[in-house]
Design a protein around this motif. Structure first.
Motif, mmCIF file in Angstrom:
data_model
loop_
_atom_site.group_PDB
_atom_site.id
_atom_site.type_symbol
_atom_site.label_atom_id
_atom_site.label_comp_id
_atom_site.label_asym_id
_atom_site.label_seq_id
_atom_site.Cartn_x
_atom_site.Cartn_y
_atom_site.Cartn_z
ATOM 1 N N ARG A 83 0.858 -1.189 0.000
ATOM 2 C CA ARG A 83 0.000 0.000 0.000
ATOM 3 C C ARG A 83 0.894 1.237 0.000
ATOM 4 O O ARG A 83 1.952 1.248 0.625
ATOM 5 C CB ARG A 83 -0.901 0.045 1.247
ATOM 6 C CG ARG A 83 -2.013 -0.991 1.261
ATOM 7 C CD ARG A 83 -2.685 -1.036 2.628
ATOM 8 N NE ARG A 83 -3.887 -1.860 2.580
ATOM 9 C CZ ARG A 83 -5.122 -1.397 2.496
ATOM 10 N NH1 ARG A 83 -5.332 -0.089 2.446
ATOM 11 N NH2 ARG A 83 -6.150 -2.207 2.473
ATOM 12 N N GLY A 84 0.451 2.274 -0.661
ATOM 13 C CA GLY A 84 1.204 3.516 -0.651
ATOM 14 C C GLY A 84 2.379 3.492 -1.604
ATOM 15 O O GLY A 84 2.310 2.934 -2.694
ATOM 16 N N ARG A 85 3.510 4.054 -1.169
ATOM 17 C CA ARG A 85 4.689 4.171 -2.023
ATOM 18 C C ARG A 85 5.940 3.946 -1.209
ATOM 19 O O ARG A 85 5.921 3.940 0.029
ATOM 20 C CB ARG A 85 4.737 5.559 -2.658
ATOM 21 C CG ARG A 85 4.879 6.705 -1.641
ATOM 22 C CD ARG A 85 5.116 8.037 -2.325
ATOM 23 N NE ARG A 85 5.206 9.147 -1.375
ATOM 24 C CZ ARG A 85 6.335 9.508 -0.760
ATOM 25 N NH1 ARG A 85 7.463 8.827 -0.972
ATOM 26 N NH2 ARG A 85 6.339 10.545 0.078
ATOM 27 N N ASP A 132 -5.993 -0.672 9.783
ATOM 28 C CA ASP A 132 -6.652 0.614 9.553
ATOM 29 C C ASP A 132 -6.507 1.009 8.074
ATOM 30 O O ASP A 132 -5.387 1.223 7.589
ATOM 31 C CB ASP A 132 -6.012 1.678 10.444
ATOM 32 C CG ASP A 132 -6.671 3.046 10.273
ATOM 33 O OD1 ASP A 132 -7.679 3.136 9.540
ATOM 34 O OD2 ASP A 132 -6.151 4.013 10.870
ATOM 35 N N PRO A 133 -7.610 1.135 7.312
ATOM 36 C CA PRO A 133 -7.501 1.482 5.894
ATOM 37 C C PRO A 133 -6.988 2.898 5.659
ATOM 38 O O PRO A 133 -6.546 3.226 4.556
ATOM 39 C CB PRO A 133 -8.936 1.320 5.377
ATOM 40 C CG PRO A 133 -9.803 1.477 6.585
ATOM 41 C CD PRO A 133 -9.009 0.947 7.732
ATOM 42 N N ASP A 134 -7.033 3.730 6.694
ATOM 43 C CA ASP A 134 -6.572 5.113 6.568
ATOM 44 C C ASP A 134 -5.165 5.293 7.127
ATOM 45 O O ASP A 134 -4.787 6.406 7.541
ATOM 46 C CB ASP A 134 -7.541 6.054 7.284
ATOM 47 C CG ASP A 134 -8.953 5.988 6.698
ATOM 48 O OD1 ASP A 134 -9.055 5.850 5.463
ATOM 49 O OD2 ASP A 134 -9.920 6.062 7.472
ATOM 50 N N ILE A 135 -4.395 4.220 7.142
ATOM 51 C CA ILE A 135 -3.050 4.291 7.726
ATOM 52 C C ILE A 135 -2.152 5.244 6.944
ATOM 53 O O ILE A 135 -1.300 5.929 7.509
ATOM 54 C CB ILE A 135 -2.419 2.882 7.804
ATOM 55 C CG1 ILE A 135 -1.072 2.925 8.520
ATOM 56 C CG2 ILE A 135 -2.260 2.288 6.420
ATOM 57 C CD1 ILE A 135 -1.163 3.271 9.976
ATOM 58 N N LEU A 136 -2.312 5.286 5.604
ATOM 59 C CA LEU A 136 -1.460 6.137 4.786
ATOM 60 C C LEU A 136 -1.732 7.609 5.103
ATOM 61 O O LEU A 136 -2.881 8.055 5.143
ATOM 62 C CB LEU A 136 -1.696 5.868 3.300
ATOM 63 C CG LEU A 136 -1.378 4.445 2.819
ATOM 64 C CD1 LEU A 136 -1.672 4.307 1.335
ATOM 65 C CD2 LEU A 136 0.067 4.085 3.117
ATOM 66 N N GLY A 137 -0.651 8.332 5.339
ATOM 67 C CA GLY A 137 -0.769 9.744 5.699
ATOM 68 C C GLY A 137 -0.908 9.979 7.184
ATOM 69 O O GLY A 137 -0.827 11.125 7.640
ATOM 70 N N VAL A 159 3.262 8.071 7.803
ATOM 71 C CA VAL A 159 3.272 6.744 7.193
ATOM 72 C C VAL A 159 2.980 6.900 5.698
ATOM 73 O O VAL A 159 1.933 7.433 5.303
ATOM 74 C CB VAL A 159 2.231 5.815 7.841
ATOM 75 C CG1 VAL A 159 2.225 4.458 7.143
ATOM 76 C CG2 VAL A 159 2.519 5.651 9.328
ATOM 77 N N ILE A 160 3.913 6.431 4.847
ATOM 78 C CA ILE A 160 3.732 6.551 3.394
ATOM 79 C C ILE A 160 3.547 5.201 2.719
ATOM 80 O O ILE A 160 3.216 5.155 1.533
ATOM 81 C CB ILE A 160 4.918 7.287 2.743
ATOM 82 C CG1 ILE A 160 6.210 6.477 2.955
ATOM 83 C CG2 ILE A 160 5.042 8.695 3.291
ATOM 84 C CD1 ILE A 160 7.397 7.023 2.179
#
Length: 882
Positions: free
Chosen positions: A198-200, A229-234, A246-247
């Motif tokens: 997920r993310g980059r 948590d689906p909103d972990i990114l950012g 968290v990226i």
């Protein structure tokens, strides 16, 4: 062409429908018989006479049916299936023999399969990265400045850096916890050949000051701490007092540099910070071969680049520092010293399998004697030697396949037993399982073992005197050649058993030496617990010292606690705090640069609590504060290294980054700080202690994370709960680790060695049991072959003791031959085990003599029953039968 393909297709179809084929052949032959018989009747013969004439004309109808089935079937496969069916019938009729043979082989195959599954997972199976065979590790460790130099000038490799791992405090997500993280270069994931789930991944320049506050988390950490948590990114999390965004989330199972790592952060590159850029943490470098480049070319280039890098440092470095750097496979590097241990164990379990094969070969030789009349009858009825040998080899292979099936099932259980030999946290540990490669290996091994132990008995059974065997069926028709062959097999078993038992004896003595060594401290009733303030908490030295002083004062008042102290690392915990130092009377040169000294930061009570002797001078006191004159203690080996024959009291040592010298005020006894074998890293030249209030670490700051040691007679869990409460009252954001007995840490330091020794000893015990069974079988077989001779000896006056001595002499003779052969092989064993031995020589005479005598005793014990049986033979019955 079409006709041939059509016929082959029909042939396959009919072979899988044999009942239909047989029915059609029977109907066709019956129709031919009917037509031929009808012609004879039309010529005037009676029905009975016509039938007789028809049989004469058509020949053997049964043979015709078989030839027709062969024409429309696959006779080679049919005969092979018949051999297997017959082999299963023979083995089922001799359940005792079959059980002993299958269990012997199954044990050997189970151990071999389990060890091979570990070798397969860690060495043979590719790493789970893109083109993993092109991943390499540049040996030795390097600062960030040299990493950038390699990146800019290397033409054969794309290079990334990754730290082995550092601990961070995670706060703001419930109770504070301590997690493991790794600092990597921004191109680490690209070089490795993996992508985030997920993310980059990190981007260029995210390793620069001010924009490096990002983090990538592991899938497991995301699952357990943030509950998917689906909103972990950012999301912003606080690591070590620093807010990081968290990226990305890594895929499940990603475990580089180890499966303990939970987060990855960019390694800050700041050429303006000379101390960190050149003297910060030295880390491993990982590379990927560029298209067209070979590992040989990479080795040559790295060697040339590393030849003069010592001169680029802003401070003195050894003239040949890292000049022998090379390039090796990343997969081999990740395995480390475990590689040699695995190969030693693979060789040991292979020896057990060879012994098992020799044992089964001996059993088959004895069994072939009992089947000589059966085989002779088959030969007399027209069976050729090749056909007999093939049938007997088929029986051996069927036997080995049954053993392999059981061995693979046992291998699943054996893997869980063998796992402790693998260092905890090793990348790839979770991939150890029995997969198709291991199953294929077990299948190939079963065929090889079946042929190995079956060929000699098969040839022995096929080469016999038909007339004599069929006429008398006497066991004395067996030739002495095959008895000698079995004796050599048993001698080989004894030789291999000697090697394994000798290795086990050396390892046991080495382990005993480790467990009885004086580590230099007393771990009895000492409990340890890590307290982990963040680096920012300890930026103010006075605040940090006051915090630990408060903790010590309150802990000493806990019920059952008699003393308490703090230290930056407890003995044998695997930590290596060290600093480059200036030493009085030893000016730095290119050949003698600043030595690296292990550095202990302690409070005054530490030496007393651990019972580390003060040999001269004085220890630390509460007066050695941050404002007092800086002082240190050194170990006796450090004193002998730098000031041999001279008292070091009053001499001076300081960190290369310090301006003020520290005065040596005392000499203490050496402590086994690294391991119980006293193996210290070659880069460490000595050991010093600093008062905690005056202490520094590599970055010249006071150590923040410290281990609290308490001597207590109370309940460990209750003591731990009281300490947690005290720390929480002082600062609720500071994580407190699990309370551990120091004796447990001492035991854990040799847990891997103990596990390896246990496994090796289990192989040695299996080999010893198999060898004893082999000797027993050989003597029993020999007695059965020499029954007539022994009866004659008894008839002409030989006593029972004389007969027993005759049989025992034969057994001891075979054992001595095996011992002599094994002594030669044991020289090679010593070199293989050298890395596992401590405090014992590979040619230790006590162990060597003890093992030889032990094998002779086992040989005599295994021979006692056959010898007793030989001494009580009834000569009249035997001679009358002959």
């Amino acid at each position: 062409m079409i006709f041939a393909l059509s016929r082959r297709w029909r042939q396959f179809h009919l072979w899988f429908h044999r009942d239909r084929l047989c029915r059609e052949i029977d109907e066709e032959l019956e129709h031919h018989f009917f037509l031929a018989q009808k012609e004879h009747i039309e010529r005037g013969l009676t029905a009975q006479a016509a039938a007789v004439e028809t049989r004469k004309a058509l020949g053997n109808m049964t043979l015709a049916k078989e030839e027709s089935r062969d024409a429309w079937g696959f006779p080679a496969i049919d005969r092979f299936m018949q051999d297997i069916h017959y082999s299963l019938r023979i083995l089922s009729k001799n359940l005792g023999f079959s059980a002993v043979a299958i269990v012997s082989l199954a044990l050997g195959i189970a151990g071999t399969t389990a060890i091979f599954s570990i070798v397969n997972a860690l060495l043979l199976r590719p790493l789970p990265f893109r083109d993993s065979d092109r991943l390499v590790r540049i040996t030795e460790l390097y600062p960030k400045a040299i990493f950038e130099l390699f990146q800019q000038h290397c033409r054969t490799l794309d290079i990334a850096s990754v730290s082995p791992g550092s601990e961070f405090n995670l706060t703001g997500e419930g109770p504070p916890i301590r997690i493991m993280g790794s600092e990597t270069s921004v191109d680490f994931f690209e070089v490795i050949g993996t992508s985030v789930e997920r993310g980059r991944a990190f981007e260029a320049d995210e390793d620069r000051p001010g924009i490096d506050r990002v983090v990538i988390v592991s899938h497991e950490f995301w699952s357990t701490t943030f509950h998917h948590d689906p909103d972990i990114l950012g999301r912003s999390i606080t690591l070590g007092g620093v807010n990081r965004r968290v990226i990305g989330v890594m895929p499940a199972g990603f475990s580089l540099p180890s499966d303990k790592v939970q987060v990855w952060i960019p390694a800050r590159i700041d050429p303006g910070n000379i101390d960190d850029y050149w003297g910060g943490e030295f880390v491993p470098l990982i590379g990927r071969l560029r298209p067209g480049a070979t590992i040989t070319q990479a080795r040559t280039e790295i060697h040339s680049l590393a030849a003069g890098i010592w001169s680029l440092f802003p401070f003195p470095m050894p003239k040949h520092w890292n000049s022998d750097s090379t390039v090796m496979s990343l997969q081999a590097d990740l395995l480390g010293h475990t590689r040699s241990t695995l190969f030693v164990l693979l060789g040991a379990v292979g020896a057990v399998l060879v012994i098992a094969c020799a044992n089964v070969a001996g059993l088959l030789l004895a069994r072939a004697t009992a089947r000589r009349k059966e085989i002779a009858m088959r030969a007399a009825l027209g069976a050729v030697v090749f056909r007999i040998v093939r049938q007997l080899l088929t029986e051996s292979i069927v036997l080995s396949f049954l053993a392999a099936f059981i061995g693979v099932l046992l291998g699943f259980a054996a893997i869980s037993i063998f796992r402790p030999i693998i260092p905890a946290g090793l990348s790839g540990l979770t991939r150890i399982t029995i997969d198709w490669r291991v199953i294929g290996f077990a299948g190939a091994l079963s065929i090889l073992t079946g042929l190995s132990f079956g060929i000699v008995p098969a040839l022995s059974a096929a080469r016999l005197n038909l007339v004599e065997t069929v006429k008398s069926g006497s066991q004395r028709s067996a030739t002495r050649t095959w008895l000698a062959m079995r004796s050599w097999l048993i001698a080989g078993e004894v030789a291999l058993t000697l090697v394994l038992v000798l290795g086990g004896g050396l390892l046991v003595k080495s382990l005993y030496a480790l467990t009885t060594v004086n580590p230099g401290f007393n771990a009895h009733r000492v409990l340890t617990m890590q307290i982990s303030p963040s680096e920012s908490f300890c930026q103010n030295r006075t605040r940090c010292v006051a915090f630990y002083n408060q903790i010590l004062d309150e802990v000493r008042g806990v019920s059952g606690v008699s003393d308490a102290a703090v230290v930056n690392t407890v003995p044998l915990d695997g930590m290596l705090p060290a600093i480059p130092a200036d030493v009085e009377d030893h000016p730095k040169t290119a050949d003698f640069p600043a030595p690296m000294l292990w550095t202990g930061a302690i409070t005054p009570n530490y030496l007393r609590l651990m019972q580390i002797p003060l040999l001269s001078g004085r220890g630390f006191t509460n007066a050695d504060t941050a404002n007092a004159a800086p002082v240190i203690l050194i170990t006796t080996s450090t004193a002998e290294r730098f000031w041999p024959g001279v008292s070091p009291i009053g001499k001076h040592i300081k960190s290369v980054a310090e301006k003020q010298w520290r005065t040596i005020v005392g000499v203490v006894a050496d402590v086994r700080q690294f391991d119980l074998a006293k193996h210290s890293p070659s880069s460490i030249s000595g050991a010093i202690y600093m008062p905690y209030a005056q202490s520094i670490q590599g970055d010249n700051r006071i150590p923040a994370v410290m281990d609290l040691l308490v001597k207590t007679t109370g309940n460990a869990e209750q003591t731990g709960a009281d300490i947690r409460r005290i720390v929480a009252d002082a600062s609720p954001d500071i994580p407190v680790g699990k309370i551990i007995a120091l004796q447990q840490i001492v035991g854990a330091s040799i847990a891997g060695v103990r596990s390896t020794i246990f496994i090796f000893l289990s192989f040695a015990a299996a080999a010893l049991i198999l060898a004893a069974v082999g000797i027993y079988g050989l003597m029993s077989y020999s007695v059965s072959q020499r029954t007539y001779e022994i009866s004659l000896r008894i008839a002409i006056g030989a006593t029972s003791s004389r007969i027993v001595g005759l049989i025992l002499a034969q057994s001891v003779r075979v054992t001595l031959i095996g011992i002599l052969a094994g002594l030669g092989a044991s020289l090679l064993l010593g070199r293989l085990l050298s890395g596992l031995l401590s405090g014992v020589s590979a040619t230790d005479p006590i162990v060597l003599i003890g093992v030889c005598l032990f094998l002779i005793i086992v040989s005599i014990a295994a021979t006692s029953i056959p010898a007793w049986r030989a001494a009580h033979i009834d000569p009249m019955r035997i001679l009358r039968a002959e």
